[in-house]
Write an enzyme that holds these catalytic residues in place. Sequence first.
Site, PDB file in Angstrom:
ATOM      1  CB  SER A 215       4.624 -15.133  -6.944  1.00  0.00           C
ATOM      2  OG  SER A 215       4.402 -14.501  -5.699  1.00  0.00           O
ATOM      3  CB  THR A 255       9.276   4.202  -9.632  1.00  0.00           C
ATOM      4  OG1 THR A 255       8.977   5.472 -10.209  1.00  0.00           O
ATOM      5  CG2 THR A 255      10.695   4.177  -9.098  1.00  0.00           C
ATOM      6  CB  CYS A 341     -15.014 -20.692   6.195  1.00  0.00           C
ATOM      7  SG  CYS A 341     -16.361 -20.522   7.352  1.00  0.00           S
TER       8      CYS A 341
HETATM    9  C1  LIG Z   1       0.117 -17.351  -4.994  1.00  0.00           C
HETATM   10  C2  LIG Z   1      -0.262 -17.648  -6.384  1.00  0.00           C
HETATM   11  C3  LIG Z   1      -0.633 -16.628  -7.267  1.00  0.00           C
HETATM   12  C4  LIG Z   1      -0.712 -15.181  -6.839  1.00  0.00           C
HETATM   13  O1  LIG Z   1       0.558 -14.666  -6.599  1.00  0.00           O
HETATM   14  P1  LIG Z   1       0.758 -13.254  -5.882  1.00  0.00           P
HETATM   15  O2  LIG Z   1       2.215 -12.999  -6.054  1.00  0.00           O
HETATM   16  O3  LIG Z   1       0.343 -13.452  -4.469  1.00  0.00           O
HETATM   17  O4  LIG Z   1      -0.078 -12.267  -6.593  1.00  0.00           O
HETATM   18  C5  LIG Z   1      -0.959 -16.969  -8.552  1.00  0.00           C
HETATM   19  N1  LIG Z   1      -0.925 -18.246  -8.964  1.00  0.00           N
HETATM   20  C6  LIG Z   1      -0.571 -19.254  -8.145  1.00  0.00           C
HETATM   21  C7  LIG Z   1      -0.544 -20.652  -8.675  1.00  0.00           C
HETATM   22  C8  LIG Z   1      -0.234 -18.985  -6.830  1.00  0.00           C
HETATM   23  O5  LIG Z   1       0.095 -19.992  -6.021  1.00  0.00           O
END
Ligand SMILES: *Cc1c(COP(=O)(O)O)cnc(C)c1O
Length: 400
Positions: A215, A255, A341
């Site tokens: 990510s 794209t 929460c």
């Molecule tokens: C943040 C996270 C995700 C999700 O990633 P995004 O790019 O926000 O969709 C998935 N797995 C783990 C372990 C994360 O920390």
Amino acid sequence: MNLSYLFSRDDNEWNMSSDIIYMDYQATTPCDKKVFNEMLPFFCKDYGNPNSVHVMGSRGKEVIEFARKKIADFVRADDPKEIIFTSGATESNNLAIQGVARFYRGKGNRIITSVIEHKCVLETFESIGREGFEVIKIPVLKNGIIDLQALENSINDKTILVSIMTVNNEIGTIQPIDRISSICKRNGVLFHTDAAQAVGKIEVDASKVDLMSISGHKIYGPKGIGALYVRSKPRVRLSPIFFGGGQERGMRSGTLPTPLCVGLGKACEIAQAEMSEESKKLTKLKDYFLEKIFSNLSKVYLNGDTEYRIPGCINLSFEGVEGEGIMLGMPNICVSSGSACTSDSLEPSYVLKAISIREDLAHSSLRIGFGRFTTFEEVDYVSSKIIEVVNKLRAMSPLW
Ligand SMILES: *Cc1c(COP(=O)(O)O)cnc(C)c1O
């Protein structure tokens, strides 16, 4: 809500207001300014569609391929073609799990994951389970490491996929990827890992796995971009979940967002250059923080394995106080508590439940995340503040 700061281009205004301290690097990270600057030309100047054959298109394509190579080098993929751009780790995980399950369903229907995965993995397994796949969730030991014997025992000849995260986002525990990898290889099962919390913090090695999710916004890149490593030798196949123009070798139509791809590439380049120094710095900050907390407060417990963990993710339970209560006592400090929460129930985190800590301690937990821009002064201030707030809450509590 005063949003006027959004319209100021004074560079100082881009920094967070100085009375806020951000210690939630597992939720997201600020975009590194070096990353941001590298992205800028591709919004309004070099905006050509990377699929277009003209000069503007080929410029876009060229910078995207350059970014792809940086990402591939960083995760030690053999070939940049093995990197598929997505919108983030959520999409990467969905594509890996749904894509593999549907493509290989002729071979079998058992798919395996662990109980402490990110929601986007667990929910994808739930969803695909309703399509007739048999979902197995491997438990973890008290230190948050998956039960390798349970994994071994749960693999049968109908098993097609194992998906286990490299680093957990709540407790920072690092899984034994080498050993999981050899179990999967020995049994001829594909191995996917969600490495969103691992990349940029520990060495990751794509050659150990068949698919790997990353990510952008967890590694000082922009939000809305991620990647999926898909092994090409031997070739791993996927049924796409998006259909359209056939981009990303048909695995992910749409794209490509040129600036975001460039940003992810730059974020990987910086992480590669700075990871080892950063990790040393974070280890020192963590040691100082924990030493100060433990020597000033009794009955505080560190959740997750003490050794196999990333230094920037500290999950503590403070007996006798609620995590949310600590947060309310220090409103200018951004951390996370172990209970989500929701409307009317305070559910303790399923990850903390899975490592079988006491229910009251799950409610008492706080996740403190350090990262690239965390300073010693901030760590010192936050630790003092936590000690002060916990002492105050304990003094008021009839249970303490
Ligand atoms: C943040 C996270 C995700 C999700 O990633 P995004 O790019 O926000 O969709 C998935 N797995 C783990 C372990 C994360 O920390």
